[in-house]
Design a protein around this motif. Sequence first.
Motif, PDB file in Angstrom:
ATOM      1  N   LEU A 155       0.808  -1.215   0.000  1.00  0.00           N
ATOM      2  CA  LEU A 155       0.000   0.000   0.000  1.00  0.00           C
ATOM      3  C   LEU A 155       0.846   1.271   0.000  1.00  0.00           C
ATOM      4  O   LEU A 155       0.315   2.370   0.065  1.00  0.00           O
ATOM      5  CB  LEU A 155      -0.940  -0.001   1.207  1.00  0.00           C
ATOM      6  N   GLY A 156       2.169   1.119  -0.037  1.00  0.00           N
ATOM      7  CA  GLY A 156       3.024   2.283  -0.187  1.00  0.00           C
ATOM      8  C   GLY A 156       3.579   2.856   1.106  1.00  0.00           C
ATOM      9  O   GLY A 156       4.260   3.879   1.075  1.00  0.00           O
ATOM     10  N   PHE A 157       3.302   2.225   2.236  1.00  0.00           N
ATOM     11  CA  PHE A 157       3.884   2.694   3.488  1.00  0.00           C
ATOM     12  C   PHE A 157       4.574   1.539   4.205  1.00  0.00           C
ATOM     13  O   PHE A 157       4.318   0.364   3.929  1.00  0.00           O
ATOM     14  CB  PHE A 157       2.834   3.345   4.405  1.00  0.00           C
ATOM     15  N   GLY A 158       5.465   1.888   5.124  1.00  0.00           N
ATOM     16  CA  GLY A 158       6.161   0.876   5.893  1.00  0.00           C
ATOM     17  C   GLY A 158       5.286   0.348   7.015  1.00  0.00           C
ATOM     18  O   GLY A 158       4.324   0.990   7.434  1.00  0.00           O
ATOM     19  N   ILE A 159       5.635  -0.841   7.506  1.00  0.00           N
ATOM     20  CA  ILE A 159       4.909  -1.455   8.628  1.00  0.00           C
ATOM     21  C   ILE A 159       5.916  -1.915   9.674  1.00  0.00           C
ATOM     22  O   ILE A 159       6.870  -2.627   9.351  1.00  0.00           O
ATOM     23  CB  ILE A 159       4.081  -2.672   8.172  1.00  0.00           C
ATOM     24  N   PHE A 160       5.700  -1.489  10.910  1.00  0.00           N
ATOM     25  CA  PHE A 160       6.448  -2.002  12.057  1.00  0.00           C
ATOM     26  C   PHE A 160       5.590  -3.099  12.672  1.00  0.00           C
ATOM     27  O   PHE A 160       4.448  -2.859  13.066  1.00  0.00           O
ATOM     28  CB  PHE A 160       6.692  -0.869  13.057  1.00  0.00           C
ATOM     29  N   PHE A 161       6.121  -4.318  12.741  1.00  0.00           N
ATOM     30  CA  PHE A 161       5.373  -5.446  13.297  1.00  0.00           C
ATOM     31  C   PHE A 161       5.694  -5.581  14.781  1.00  0.00           C
ATOM     32  O   PHE A 161       6.864  -5.674  15.166  1.00  0.00           O
ATOM     33  CB  PHE A 161       5.724  -6.734  12.558  1.00  0.00           C
ATOM     34  N   ALA A 162       4.657  -5.580  15.613  1.00  0.00           N
ATOM     35  CA  ALA A 162       4.819  -5.660  17.064  1.00  0.00           C
ATOM     36  C   ALA A 162       4.013  -6.834  17.597  1.00  0.00           C
ATOM     37  O   ALA A 162       2.877  -7.056  17.180  1.00  0.00           O
ATOM     38  CB  ALA A 162       4.364  -4.347  17.717  1.00  0.00           C
ATOM     39  N   ASN A 163       4.578  -7.554  18.550  1.00  0.00           N
ATOM     40  CA  ASN A 163       3.963  -8.787  19.024  1.00  0.00           C
ATOM     41  C   ASN A 163       3.572  -8.792  20.498  1.00  0.00           C
ATOM     42  O   ASN A 163       3.034  -9.772  20.991  1.00  0.00           O
ATOM     43  CB  ASN A 163       4.918  -9.962  18.769  1.00  0.00           C
ATOM     44  N   GLY A 164       3.828  -7.705  21.216  1.00  0.00           N
ATOM     45  CA  GLY A 164       3.542  -7.688  22.640  1.00  0.00           C
ATOM     46  C   GLY A 164       2.073  -7.587  22.975  1.00  0.00           C
ATOM     47  O   GLY A 164       1.574  -8.281  23.867  1.00  0.00           O
ATOM     48  N   HIS A 165       1.359  -6.718  22.264  1.00  0.00           N
ATOM     49  CA  HIS A 165      -0.072  -6.554  22.523  1.00  0.00           C
ATOM     50  C   HIS A 165      -0.851  -7.751  22.012  1.00  0.00           C
ATOM     51  O   HIS A 165      -1.668  -8.347  22.723  1.00  0.00           O
ATOM     52  CB  HIS A 165      -0.570  -5.269  21.868  1.00  0.00           C
ATOM     53  N   THR A 166      -0.603  -8.100  20.784  1.00  0.00           N
ATOM     54  CA  THR A 166      -1.186  -9.270  20.132  1.00  0.00           C
ATOM     55  C   THR A 166      -0.238  -9.668  19.018  1.00  0.00           C
ATOM     56  O   THR A 166       0.624  -8.879  18.613  1.00  0.00           O
ATOM     57  CB  THR A 166      -2.592  -8.962  19.592  1.00  0.00           C
ATOM     58  N   ASP A 167      -0.343 -10.875  18.503  1.00  0.00           N
ATOM     59  CA  ASP A 167       0.634 -11.355  17.535  1.00  0.00           C
ATOM     60  C   ASP A 167       0.528 -10.608  16.218  1.00  0.00           C
ATOM     61  O   ASP A 167      -0.544 -10.529  15.613  1.00  0.00           O
ATOM     62  CB  ASP A 167       0.427 -12.859  17.295  1.00  0.00           C
ATOM     63  N   LYS A 168       1.656 -10.050  15.768  1.00  0.00           N
ATOM     64  CA  LYS A 168       1.797  -9.385  14.472  1.00  0.00           C
ATOM     65  C   LYS A 168       0.824  -8.213  14.303  1.00  0.00           C
ATOM     66  O   LYS A 168       0.218  -8.025  13.241  1.00  0.00           O
ATOM     67  CB  LYS A 168       1.635 -10.386  13.333  1.00  0.00           C
ATOM     68  N   GLN A 169       0.707  -7.384  15.347  1.00  0.00           N
ATOM     69  CA  GLN A 169       0.055  -6.088  15.177  1.00  0.00           C
ATOM     70  C   GLN A 169       0.889  -5.267  14.189  1.00  0.00           C
ATOM     71  O   GLN A 169       2.117  -5.296  14.226  1.00  0.00           O
ATOM     72  CB  GLN A 169      -0.038  -5.355  16.517  1.00  0.00           C
ATOM     73  N   MET A 170       0.223  -4.506  13.323  1.00  0.00           N
ATOM     74  CA  MET A 170       0.920  -3.742  12.290  1.00  0.00           C
ATOM     75  C   MET A 170       0.793  -2.236  12.560  1.00  0.00           C
ATOM     76  O   MET A 170      -0.308  -1.709  12.684  1.00  0.00           O
ATOM     77  CB  MET A 170       0.351  -4.074  10.911  1.00  0.00           C
ATOM     78  N   ILE A 171       1.941  -1.570  12.633  1.00  0.00           N
ATOM     79  CA  ILE A 171       1.992  -0.129  12.871  1.00  0.00           C
ATOM     80  C   ILE A 171       2.404   0.555  11.567  1.00  0.00           C
ATOM     81  O   ILE A 171       3.577   0.499  11.171  1.00  0.00           O
ATOM     82  CB  ILE A 171       2.995   0.208  13.990  1.00  0.00           C
ATOM     83  N   PRO A 172       1.475   1.214  10.859  1.00  0.00           N
ATOM     84  CA  PRO A 172       1.821   1.889   9.605  1.00  0.00           C
ATOM     85  C   PRO A 172       2.763   3.079   9.837  1.00  0.00           C
ATOM     86  O   PRO A 172       2.581   3.850  10.780  1.00  0.00           O
ATOM     87  CB  PRO A 172       0.471   2.357   9.063  1.00  0.00           C
ATOM     88  N   MET A 173       3.746   3.210   8.961  1.00  0.00           N
ATOM     89  CA  MET A 173       4.702   4.315   8.995  1.00  0.00           C
ATOM     90  C   MET A 173       4.655   4.988   7.628  1.00  0.00           C
ATOM     91  O   MET A 173       5.161   4.467   6.639  1.00  0.00           O
ATOM     92  CB  MET A 173       6.098   3.792   9.327  1.00  0.00           C
ATOM     93  N   ILE A 174       4.027   6.158   7.580  1.00  0.00           N
ATOM     94  CA  ILE A 174       3.646   6.804   6.323  1.00  0.00           C
ATOM     95  C   ILE A 174       4.563   7.986   6.034  1.00  0.00           C
ATOM     96  O   ILE A 174       4.667   8.914   6.844  1.00  0.00           O
ATOM     97  CB  ILE A 174       2.181   7.290   6.408  1.00  0.00           C
ATOM     98  N   HIS A 175       5.239   7.958   4.887  1.00  0.00           N
ATOM     99  CA  HIS A 175       6.080   9.083   4.481  1.00  0.00           C
ATOM    100  C   HIS A 175       5.175  10.197   3.963  1.00  0.00           C
ATOM    101  O   HIS A 175       4.427  10.009   3.003  1.00  0.00           O
ATOM    102  CB  HIS A 175       7.069   8.662   3.395  1.00  0.00           C
ATOM    103  N   TYR A 176       5.249  11.341   4.623  1.00  0.00           N
ATOM    104  CA  TYR A 176       4.323  12.439   4.319  1.00  0.00           C
ATOM    105  C   TYR A 176       5.051  13.768   4.478  1.00  0.00           C
ATOM    106  O   TYR A 176       5.543  14.092   5.567  1.00  0.00           O
ATOM    107  CB  TYR A 176       3.122  12.361   5.265  1.00  0.00           C
ATOM    108  N   ASN A 177       5.152  14.529   3.379  1.00  0.00           N
ATOM    109  CA  ASN A 177       5.771  15.860   3.418  1.00  0.00           C
ATOM    110  C   ASN A 177       7.124  15.860   4.129  1.00  0.00           C
ATOM    111  O   ASN A 177       7.371  16.624   5.065  1.00  0.00           O
ATOM    112  CB  ASN A 177       4.828  16.865   4.091  1.00  0.00           C
ATOM    113  N   ASP A 178       8.000  14.974   3.709  1.00  0.00           N
ATOM    114  CA  ASP A 178       9.371  14.905   4.229  1.00  0.00           C
ATOM    115  C   ASP A 178       9.461  14.493   5.696  1.00  0.00           C
ATOM    116  O   ASP A 178      10.483  14.741   6.357  1.00  0.00           O
ATOM    117  CB  ASP A 178      10.094  16.239   4.031  1.00  0.00           C
ATOM    118  N   THR A 179       8.417  13.903   6.226  1.00  0.00           N
ATOM    119  CA  THR A 179       8.490  13.366   7.573  1.00  0.00           C
ATOM    120  C   THR A 179       7.784  12.018   7.599  1.00  0.00           C
ATOM    121  O   THR A 179       7.372  11.506   6.560  1.00  0.00           O
ATOM    122  CB  THR A 179       7.870  14.342   8.602  1.00  0.00           C
TER     123      THR A 179
END
Length: 287
Positions: free
Chosen positions: A181-205
């Motif tokens: 989908l064009g954005f990065g994903i940080f995968f985290a497993n502490g809350h639940t298995d393979k929760q996905m945290i989107p990291m969206i490049h937007y206006n140079d940040t």
Amino acid sequence: MKLYPIQAGHFKLDGGAMFGVVPKPLWQRTNPADANNMIDIAARCLLIEDGDRLILIDTGMGNKQSKKFYSYYHLWGNDTIDKSLSNFGFHRDDITDVFMTHLHFDHCGGSVEWNSDKTILQPAFKNAYFWSNAEHWKWATEPNRRERASFLKENIEPMEKSGQLKFAILPENNIVNQSELGFGIFFANGHTDKQMIPMIHYNDTTICFMADLLPTAGHLPIPYVMGYDTRPLLTLDEKEQFLNMAADHNFYLFLEHDAHNEIITVKHTEKGVRLNNTFSCKELFNL
């Protein structure tokens, strides 16, 4: 690319459950509780307009459950996905992709709805693909006893039966992966298995949709971990890693569940990573 905050409603949760072993005199400084020990919670979703794609991240609780079910969560306010989409000139049928950080009911319940005569459960976004990942899908459809009450079949099965379900690619050697989908994903497993945290490049940040890795600004201290997390010690490590990265690179953290703080940045201090600045979606997204 344009970004829009989509309000899927507000509810309340027990403050003790939200902060685990942290004593109330500490957590209520940032998240004051009412007489029943309940704190304000938002279901703040994010809409990404990118070319021909309209990507909605998470969908809140939805409206198909019983009055008894909703009574446990003390719904408040008048926000809905439809109202919020309409405020920005969109309709749910315009959505091309629904990306679910994980399949707990307060994050994906709005992805499925009743048909007009309440006989069939169907996708609430008829023209969209629904995105999860294979490992989390298996975790949710074969739930452990701890999370069984959060993974509701009526929220999950209709997406698969519709033929609209897709899985994001899982990383091979690290916990961050670029999605289709064009954005990065940080995968985290502490809350639940393979929760996905989107990291969206937007206006140079980078805008990070924090989901349940960082529910509110009050959860910034590393030990402030929810009682809902299945692997709290792992959450400690994941939070530390992510928040240090956020402070190093000045990421903007979009808070899904904080009813009063929409976006924050963080900084390094002698006490660890702490709050730097707060922003409204309106000012940051030029709405």
